[in-house]
Write an enzyme that holds these catalytic residues in place. Structure first.
Site, short mmCIF file in Angstrom:
data_model
loop_
_atom_site.label_atom_id
_atom_site.label_comp_id
_atom_site.label_asym_id
_atom_site.label_seq_id
_atom_site.Cartn_x
_atom_site.Cartn_y
_atom_site.Cartn_z
N LYS A 1 11.39 -8.99 4.89
CA LYS A 1 10.58 -10.21 4.89
C LYS A 1 11.41 -11.46 5.13
CE LYS A 1 6.31 -9.12 2.62
NZ LYS A 1 5.28 -9.48 1.66
N LYS B 1 5.34 -2.86 10.70
CA LYS B 1 4.06 -2.44 10.13
C LYS B 1 3.00 -3.51 10.35
CE LYS B 1 4.27 -3.96 5.34
NZ LYS B 1 3.52 -3.82 4.13
N LYS C 1 -0.56 -8.66 7.05
CA LYS C 1 -1.42 -9.85 6.98
C LYS C 1 -0.69 -11.09 7.42
CE LYS C 1 -3.00 -8.32 2.60
NZ LYS C 1 -1.71 -8.36 1.90
N1 AQP Z 1 0.64 -1.39 7.66
C1 AQP Z 1 0.32 -0.73 6.57
N2 AQP Z 1 0.07 0.59 6.64
C2 AQP Z 1 -0.29 1.28 5.52
N3 AQP Z 1 -0.43 0.72 4.30
C3 AQP Z 1 -0.19 -0.59 4.19
N4 AQP Z 1 -0.22 -1.43 3.16
C4 AQP Z 1 0.10 -2.67 3.58
N5 AQP Z 1 0.37 -2.67 4.89
C5 AQP Z 1 0.20 -1.38 5.31
C6 AQP Z 1 -0.60 -1.04 1.82
O1 AQP Z 1 -1.63 -1.91 1.38
C7 AQP Z 1 -1.50 -2.11 -0.02
C8 AQP Z 1 -1.61 -3.57 -0.32
O2 AQP Z 1 -0.55 -4.26 0.30
P1 AQP Z 1 -0.17 -5.71 -0.16
O3 AQP Z 1 -1.16 -6.65 0.35
O4 AQP Z 1 0.02 -5.75 -1.61
O5 AQP Z 1 1.26 -5.98 0.40
P2 AQP Z 1 1.97 -5.68 1.71
O6 AQP Z 1 2.39 -4.26 1.75
O7 AQP Z 1 3.06 -6.69 1.83
O8 AQP Z 1 0.85 -5.92 2.82
P3 AQP Z 1 0.90 -6.83 4.07
O9 AQP Z 1 -0.36 -6.67 4.80
O10 AQP Z 1 2.16 -6.60 4.84
O11 AQP Z 1 0.87 -8.28 3.46
P4 AQP Z 1 1.85 -9.48 3.64
O12 AQP Z 1 1.95 -9.69 5.13
O13 AQP Z 1 1.21 -10.63 2.94
O14 AQP Z 1 3.16 -9.09 3.05
C9 AQP Z 1 -0.16 -1.51 -0.45
O15 AQP Z 1 -0.42 -0.30 -1.14
C10 AQP Z 1 0.55 -1.24 0.84
O16 AQP Z 1 1.32 -0.07 0.75
#
Ligand code: AQP
Length: 331
Positions: free
Chosen positions: A111, A194, A197
């Site tokens: 990140k 990946k 968001k």
């Molecule tokens: N690309 C992905 N593929 C599969 N699973 C995913 N998760 C997130 N991205 C993927 C799973 O979604 C759950 C919630 O995620 P989160 O919002 O707590 O955090 P994150 O993993 O950081 O998700 P993002 O979308 O990448 O958010 P940002 O960009 O804000 O950091 C988790 O169980 C995660 O495994």
């Protein structure tokens, strides 16, 4: 019944990766478990969030979860900051975990990239808060996407070290529940990253509120290569974007990679992408429609979250108070 803790950051609208890697499995876990579904807004502010957007995204997350099949009547749906036990236990865990452990966390490195000096301290200690989220409820099972595997192991280490340091058997063992198949959905613009968001490109992700035209357009524009689809999975080696699209198709149709390639091997993306769009639209559209209906009544959503927070607080309070007593705070 085993207690399950699931968290998602209200840092944007949930996308197909969140759905396939997490939400869909949460819905299934509701039978046979006591579940807590937490919109982890304390985690979200580890990177800058516009306050009005954060409030709107928190409601939107709640709406998407309910629209996907999460039942806030039978289980608990709430936002993290409404339950102070998370922050109290996280502080204790800040003092239990070691800098060396935190330094090995790959998500922090991913990140922050080259700009580590500018990252918030909160982002660095994020795994401590995540451990507190789970252990404040003595939850034993945590359904996460494959990307969170390392954080779950970290939470297990914290629980063990706390128990060891204070010579107690207080925090339980945590088990990660990681789905097989499409556990990690990749960006539509770059198959090595990946789906996320916070990716600056809207085109990189399908959000769970996209309408059919938007989905079709994003899939049409998705990065691919010039070759046709192979007939066997080995032919996807080194073709990250192609593999991602096939995996999404497989996950949404409940098929294996091999079955998808049996049906579509030899096709070019000109033919495969419309087929994929149809499958994605069929999965996302009913959720998007129901989300829009729920968002039309924000007061109801706020009421659901407040009710969930009260029930969550009642579970966490005695556990965190006991943890504070164990470390020697006057109680
Ligand atoms: N690309 C992905 N593929 C599969 N699973 C995913 N998760 C997130 N991205 C993927 C799973 O979604 C759950 C919630 O995620 P989160 O919002 O707590 O955090 P994150 O993993 O950081 O998700 P993002 O979308 O990448 O958010 P940002 O960009 O804000 O950091 C988790 O169980 C995660 O495994």
């Amino acid at each position: 019944m085993q207690r399950v803790f699931s968290g998602i950051q209200p840092s944007g609208i949930p996308h197909l990766g969140n759905y396939l890697g997490a939400i869909r499995n949460w819905v299934a876990l509701q039978d046979g478990h006591d579940c807590l579904f937490c919109l982890v807004d304390l985690h979200a502010i580890t990177v800058w969030q516009d306050p009005a957007a954060l409030r709107a995204q928190t409601r939107a997350q709640a709406a998407v979860l309910i629209a996907s099949g999460i039942d806030p009547g039978r289980h608990i749906l709430f936002n993290q900051s409404a339950v102070s036990a998370h922050a109290r236990l996280a502080w204790i865990f800040n003092c239990v975990s070691r800098l060396g452990w935190l330094g090995r966390m790959t998500q922090f490195k991913d990140k922050t990239g080259q700009d580590r000096e500018a990252a918030s301290a909160g982002l660095y200690v994020y795994p401590n808060l995540m451990a507190a989220d789970i252990l404040a409820y003595h939850a034993t099972r945590v359904p996460v996407g494959d990307d969170q595997r390392q954080h779950l192991e970290f939470a297990r280490d914290i629980a063990q070290k706390f128990n060891h340091d204070y010579a107690v058997d207080f925090f339980p063992e945590i088990e990660a529940l990681i789905p097989t198949g499409a556990a990690r959905v990749m960006s539509l613009r770059d198959g090595s990253r990946k789906m996320s968001k916070s990716d600056t490109s809207e085109q990189s992700r399908i959000t769970m509120t996209d309408d059919a035209d938007t989905i079709a357009l994003k899939i049409r524009r998705a990065k691919t290569d010039a070759e046709t689809l192979p007939r066997e999975a080995t032919g996807l080696e080194g073709r990250l974007e192609a593999r991602n699209l096939v995996e999404i198709y497989a996950a949404l149709t409940g098929s294996s990679l091999e079955q998808v390639l049996e049906a579509h091997g030899g096709s070019g993306f000109g033919a495969f992408k419309p087929a994929l769009s149809e499958v994605v639209v069929n999965a996302v559209s009913p959720i998007a429609d129901e989300t829009r209906r729920l968002l039309a009544d924000p007061e109801h959503l706020d009421h659901v979250l407040r009710d969930g927070a009260m029930r969550a607080q009642a579970l966490a309070e005695p556990i965190v108070t006991e943890a504070e007593r164990i470390v020697g705070f006057l109680k």
